[in-house]
Design a protein around this motif. Structure first.
Motif, short mmCIF file in Angstrom:
data_model
loop_
_atom_site.label_atom_id
_atom_site.label_comp_id
_atom_site.label_asym_id
_atom_site.label_seq_id
_atom_site.Cartn_x
_atom_site.Cartn_y
_atom_site.Cartn_z
N LEU A 55 0.88 -1.16 0.00
CA LEU A 55 0.00 0.00 0.00
C LEU A 55 0.91 1.20 0.00
CD1 LEU A 55 -2.60 -1.20 2.62
CD2 LEU A 55 -2.71 -1.37 0.14
N ASP A 56 0.60 2.16 -0.81
CA ASP A 56 1.50 3.28 -1.02
C ASP A 56 0.84 4.61 -0.73
OD1 ASP A 56 1.84 1.29 -3.67
OD2 ASP A 56 3.60 1.56 -2.41
N GLY A 57 1.61 5.48 -0.14
CA GLY A 57 1.10 6.81 0.14
C GLY A 57 1.72 7.83 -0.79
N ASN A 58 1.58 9.06 -0.40
CA ASN A 58 2.16 10.14 -1.18
C ASN A 58 3.64 10.28 -0.84
OD1 ASN A 58 2.32 11.51 1.29
ND2 ASN A 58 0.35 12.49 0.97
N MET A 59 4.31 11.25 -1.44
CA MET A 59 5.74 11.43 -1.24
C MET A 59 6.08 11.70 0.23
SD MET A 59 8.50 13.88 -3.21
CE MET A 59 7.34 14.20 -4.47
N PHE A 60 5.23 12.45 0.93
CA PHE A 60 5.50 12.76 2.33
C PHE A 60 5.49 11.49 3.18
CE2 PHE A 60 3.97 13.64 6.62
CZ PHE A 60 5.01 14.44 7.07
N SER A 61 4.51 10.62 2.98
CA SER A 61 4.47 9.40 3.80
C SER A 61 5.61 8.46 3.44
CB SER A 61 3.12 8.71 3.68
OG SER A 61 2.90 8.23 2.39
N GLU A 62 6.03 8.46 2.18
CA GLU A 62 7.18 7.64 1.79
C GLU A 62 8.43 8.13 2.52
OE1 GLU A 62 7.28 4.98 -0.23
OE2 GLU A 62 5.14 5.08 -0.64
N PHE A 63 8.63 9.45 2.59
CA PHE A 63 9.76 10.02 3.29
C PHE A 63 9.67 9.71 4.79
CE2 PHE A 63 11.63 13.56 5.69
CZ PHE A 63 12.96 13.40 5.31
N ALA A 64 8.48 9.84 5.34
CA ALA A 64 8.28 9.58 6.78
C ALA A 64 8.62 8.12 7.11
CB ALA A 64 6.85 9.90 7.18
N ASP A 65 8.28 7.20 6.22
CA ASP A 65 8.60 5.79 6.46
C ASP A 65 10.10 5.56 6.47
OD1 ASP A 65 6.06 4.91 6.77
OD2 ASP A 65 5.91 3.92 4.82
N LYS A 66 10.82 6.27 5.63
CA LYS A 66 12.27 6.08 5.57
C LYS A 66 12.96 6.59 6.83
CE LYS A 66 12.95 6.15 0.54
NZ LYS A 66 11.83 5.49 0.13
N THR A 82 -1.43 2.09 7.45
CA THR A 82 -2.46 2.98 6.94
C THR A 82 -1.96 3.85 5.79
OG1 THR A 82 -1.98 4.73 8.53
CG2 THR A 82 -3.59 3.08 9.19
N LYS A 83 -0.71 3.66 5.40
CA LYS A 83 -0.12 4.44 4.31
C LYS A 83 -0.91 4.20 3.03
CE LYS A 83 3.69 2.96 2.54
NZ LYS A 83 5.05 2.63 2.16
N LYS A 137 -22.90 5.12 10.26
CA LYS A 137 -23.20 3.74 9.91
C LYS A 137 -22.50 3.27 8.64
CE LYS A 137 -27.71 3.87 12.08
NZ LYS A 137 -29.13 3.60 11.96
N GLN A 138 -21.82 4.19 7.97
CA GLN A 138 -21.22 3.88 6.69
C GLN A 138 -19.79 4.38 6.62
OE1 GLN A 138 -23.90 6.01 4.12
NE2 GLN A 138 -25.32 4.29 3.99
N VAL A 139 -19.03 3.80 5.69
CA VAL A 139 -17.65 4.23 5.49
C VAL A 139 -17.31 4.19 4.00
CG1 VAL A 139 -16.72 1.91 5.87
CG2 VAL A 139 -15.26 3.87 6.27
N ALA A 140 -16.49 5.15 3.60
CA ALA A 140 -15.96 5.19 2.24
C ALA A 140 -14.43 5.13 2.35
CB ALA A 140 -16.38 6.46 1.52
N ILE A 141 -13.82 4.35 1.48
CA ILE A 141 -12.36 4.16 1.54
C ILE A 141 -11.75 4.39 0.17
CG2 ILE A 141 -10.52 2.46 1.89
CD1 ILE A 141 -12.21 1.24 4.09
N LYS A 142 -10.63 5.13 0.18
CA LYS A 142 -9.79 5.29 -1.01
C LYS A 142 -8.44 4.71 -0.66
CE LYS A 142 -11.88 9.56 -2.68
NZ LYS A 142 -11.63 10.97 -3.03
N MET A 143 -7.87 3.94 -1.58
CA MET A 143 -6.63 3.23 -1.30
C MET A 143 -5.72 3.26 -2.51
SD MET A 143 -6.45 -0.78 -0.13
CE MET A 143 -7.35 -0.44 1.36
N ASP A 144 -4.41 3.50 -2.28
CA ASP A 144 -3.40 3.41 -3.32
C ASP A 144 -2.60 2.14 -3.08
OD1 ASP A 144 -4.09 5.87 -4.42
OD2 ASP A 144 -2.69 6.96 -3.14
N ALA A 145 -2.32 1.40 -4.15
CA ALA A 145 -1.60 0.14 -3.98
C ALA A 145 -0.72 -0.19 -5.17
CB ALA A 145 -2.60 -1.00 -3.76
N THR A 146 0.27 -1.00 -4.88
CA THR A 146 1.10 -1.63 -5.90
C THR A 146 0.65 -3.07 -5.98
OG1 THR A 146 2.97 -0.18 -5.44
CG2 THR A 146 3.46 -2.25 -6.56
N ILE A 147 0.40 -3.54 -7.19
CA ILE A 147 -0.03 -4.92 -7.34
C ILE A 147 1.05 -5.75 -8.04
CG2 ILE A 147 -2.47 -4.30 -7.34
CD1 ILE A 147 -2.48 -4.83 -10.40
#
Length: 135
Positions: A42-53, A61-62, A71-81
């Motif tokens: 799961l991939d985040g933006n450039m800031f979260s990539e830097f924070a992980d390093k 949660t990245k 009662k409901q939830v909406a989710i957006k997710m970035d991923a490498t497959i």
């Protein structure tokens, strides 16, 4: 003479609310998604990539954003497959598994799910990336 008992016990009504922080829903979605075959990361933006390093540990949660209602939830997710796998099949599996996990763990209904595939990698590429991070 007939007597009537008017001292019946009644349950008090309690105003109850179970709520979840967005980060809890993101964590459930992240852990669930990484268990689906074909999801490499799961991939985040450039800031979260830097924070992980610069931080120790892996943020599950990245790359995930949740919008949580009562009662409901909406989710957006970035991923490498994984290269060679079917993106539509991975999408369907991730959506189904996250919906099931959220319902079981929180009682919330997944009403919108977006998966943005931002990269495709072979297992060999992933291993090379991991080896670079260890060195």
């Amino acid at each position: 003479m007939t007597t009537t008992n008017t001292n019946q016990t009644t349950k008090t009504n309690v105003d109850q609310h179970l709520t979840f922080d967005d980060s809890v829903i993101e964590k459930i979605a992240g852990i669930t998604a990484t268990r689906v075959p074909g999801i490499i990361s799961l991939d985040g933006n450039m800031f979260s990539e830097f924070a992980d390093k610069v931080s120790s540990g892996n943020n599950v949660t990245k790359g995930i954003n949740a919008d949580v209602g009562e009662k409901q939830v909406a989710i957006k997710m970035d991923a490498t497959i994984e290269y060679g796998k079917s993106a539509p099949e991975i999408f369907e599996a991730v959506c189904k598994e996250i919906d099931s996990a959220l319902d079981k763990m929180t009682g919330l209904k997944l009403v919108k799910f977006e998966l943005h595939v931002n990269d495709v990698k072979t297992r060999e590429e992933l291993k090379k990336d991991d080896d670079k991070q260890v060195s």
